[in-house]
Design an enzyme around this catalytic site. Structure first.
Site, mmCIF file in Angstrom:
data_model
loop_
_atom_site.group_PDB
_atom_site.id
_atom_site.type_symbol
_atom_site.label_atom_id
_atom_site.label_comp_id
_atom_site.label_asym_id
_atom_site.label_seq_id
_atom_site.Cartn_x
_atom_site.Cartn_y
_atom_site.Cartn_z
ATOM 1 N N GLU A 217 0.638 -5.245 -1.038
ATOM 2 C CA GLU A 217 0.562 -5.436 -2.495
ATOM 3 C C GLU A 217 1.844 -6.001 -3.085
ATOM 4 O OE1 GLU A 217 -0.585 -2.982 -6.596
ATOM 5 O OE2 GLU A 217 -0.984 -2.106 -4.625
ATOM 6 N N LYS A 233 -6.430 -2.046 -6.200
ATOM 7 C CA LYS A 233 -7.044 -0.777 -6.589
ATOM 8 C C LYS A 233 -8.507 -0.817 -6.155
ATOM 9 C CE LYS A 233 -5.183 1.933 -8.439
ATOM 10 N NZ LYS A 233 -4.480 3.129 -7.917
#
Length: 408
Positions: A217, A233
């Site tokens: 990420e 997410k």
């Protein structure tokens, strides 16, 4: 001016394990010049102090529009850039929020930066100097968790209660585990850094400690005149059924969109930023046996922006705090019995041409005595406690397996 300390011999370069985010073309060419450390409880603004340190050592962090321009060489070799780490505690201080429980790795600084020059002849770089015991094979003892599955599920229920009261819309809940070890952790940390899907795979170390990340990420990147974040997410097993389930999950999509909105707001309040846009929404990516949903949010640089302002806006990352961010930090401090240590922070590269910081999910630490890892997930009103416990275990499993492989 903050110049930091002269780098010393605790920075041997591990083969093929660069600093996370460092240019691939520079592997094996780095010579450490000096480093900077700030610990929770130290005085001063850590965002400003590390920005001053990097600026004093030749990096264009006072105006990030200058990234990509020619920078004066530093010393006998040209300056390449700096490794930069920011813990979640330091990020909370930068954001003006509360800090959580004490860190389980107190010898690791909360902000750490190392400036590197190019040295084609080779030389010390940032590596894995954690009490190697003469290359003795690693032996890992039993893992000790910060909470039982039942306690983890109870924390999820308490987070749902906070959502029901209207205190937060979403909050991340993260657990910690540690295990004693003997021998050389270097190969195991290298295996963590090499896990599939690790966009920021690499190792950073200091005297008596090291951290390895397999993070997929991007917390924040500044490149080509744009500021970019890529929040992740939503998680499912990396099977055809898991992919279909992730794409069809209204709960995961709502949670994801909430964090995308938070990241849009984080970028929008930066000085020197043009219109914020969502370039990609809820794209499914693969990480070490898991599907994860990722979006891309960006904005153009239209005026002056310094690194300190950037860090204050994006740290800690919204995908590992929740929304609203300051209220979520207060819930995290209330719910989690052990500090987040090196996880859920920022680790990456500040160069003459770019800033590229990964979010330290999928990250482990060795402190000379114990190995440490963290895992958790975002909680919404629709969260099922048992499913959240299982998701955290699935995220931690590849890290535990990489550390255990070859252990006696």
């Amino acid at each position: 001016m903050v110049h930091g300390r002269t780098a010393v011999d605790h920075f041997p370069t591990p083969p093929h394990r660069p600093n996370p985010g460092a240019p691939a073309s520079c592997q094996g060419r780095h010579r450490a010049l000096c480093d900077f450390a700030w610990f929770r409880g130290d005085s001063g603004d850590p965002a400003e102090l590390v920005t001053e340190f990097l600026s004093a050592n030749g990096l264009p962090v006072r105006d990030l529009r200058r990234t990509g321009r020619q920078v004066r060489p530093f010393g006998p070799g040209g300056i390449c850039g700096a490794a930069l780490y920011v813990s979640p505690d330091a990020g909370s201080v930068m954001a003006g929020g509360p800090v959580g429980a004490p860190t389980p790795v107190p010898r690791i600084p909360d902000v750490y930066a190392v400036v590197f020059a190019h040295d084609d002849a080779g030389g010390p770089g940032a590596g894995v100097p954690v009490e190697r015991s003469g290359g003795t094979p690693l032996s890992v003892g039993p893992w000790r968790d910060s909470w039982t599955p039942a306690a983890h599920a109870a924390a999820v229920d308490r987070a749902r209660d906070a959502i029901a009261r209207g205190d937060v819309y979403q909050v991340n809940v993260v657990g910690h585990a540690s295990a004693p070890y003997t021998g050389d952790p270097g190969p195991a940390l290298g295996r963590v850094a090499a896990l599939a899907g690790a966009r920021y795979g690499g190792v950073l170390a200091g005297p008596g400690w090291a951290m390895a990340t397999a993070s997929p990420e991007t917390l924040v990147e500044v490149r080509g005149g744009r500021v970019i974040t890529r929040p992740i997410k939503g998680t499912r097993p990396a099977t055809a059924a898991g992919r279909r389930e992730l794409l069809a999950s209204a709960k995961e999509r709502a949670e994801h969109v909430m964090i995308v909105d938070l990241e849009r707001n984080d970028l929008a309040r930066l000085p020197g930023i043009g219109p914020v846009r969502v370039d990609e929404l809820f794209a499914v990516r693969h990480w070490s046996g898991l599907w994860q949903a990722e979006s891309v949010v960006s904005a153009p640089l239209t005026g002056p922006l310094d690194l300190a302002s950037l860090l204050r806006a994006v740290c800690p990352g919204g995908s590992v705090t929740g929304a609203p961010k300051l209220a979520a930090l207060a819930e995290i401090a209330r719910l989690e019995p052990v500090g987040r240590g090196v996880s859920m922070g920022a680790l990456g590269w500040v160069g003459t041409d770019r800033v590229d910081l990964g979010l330290t999910i999928r990250t482990v630490a060795a402190d000379g005595e114990r190995l440490h890892l963290w895992a958790g997930g975002g909680i919404t009103w629709d969260s099922d406690p048992a499913a959240e416990v299982a998701e955290a275990a699935a995220k931690a499993a590849p890290l535990r397996a990489a550390l255990a492989r070859g252990s006696g």
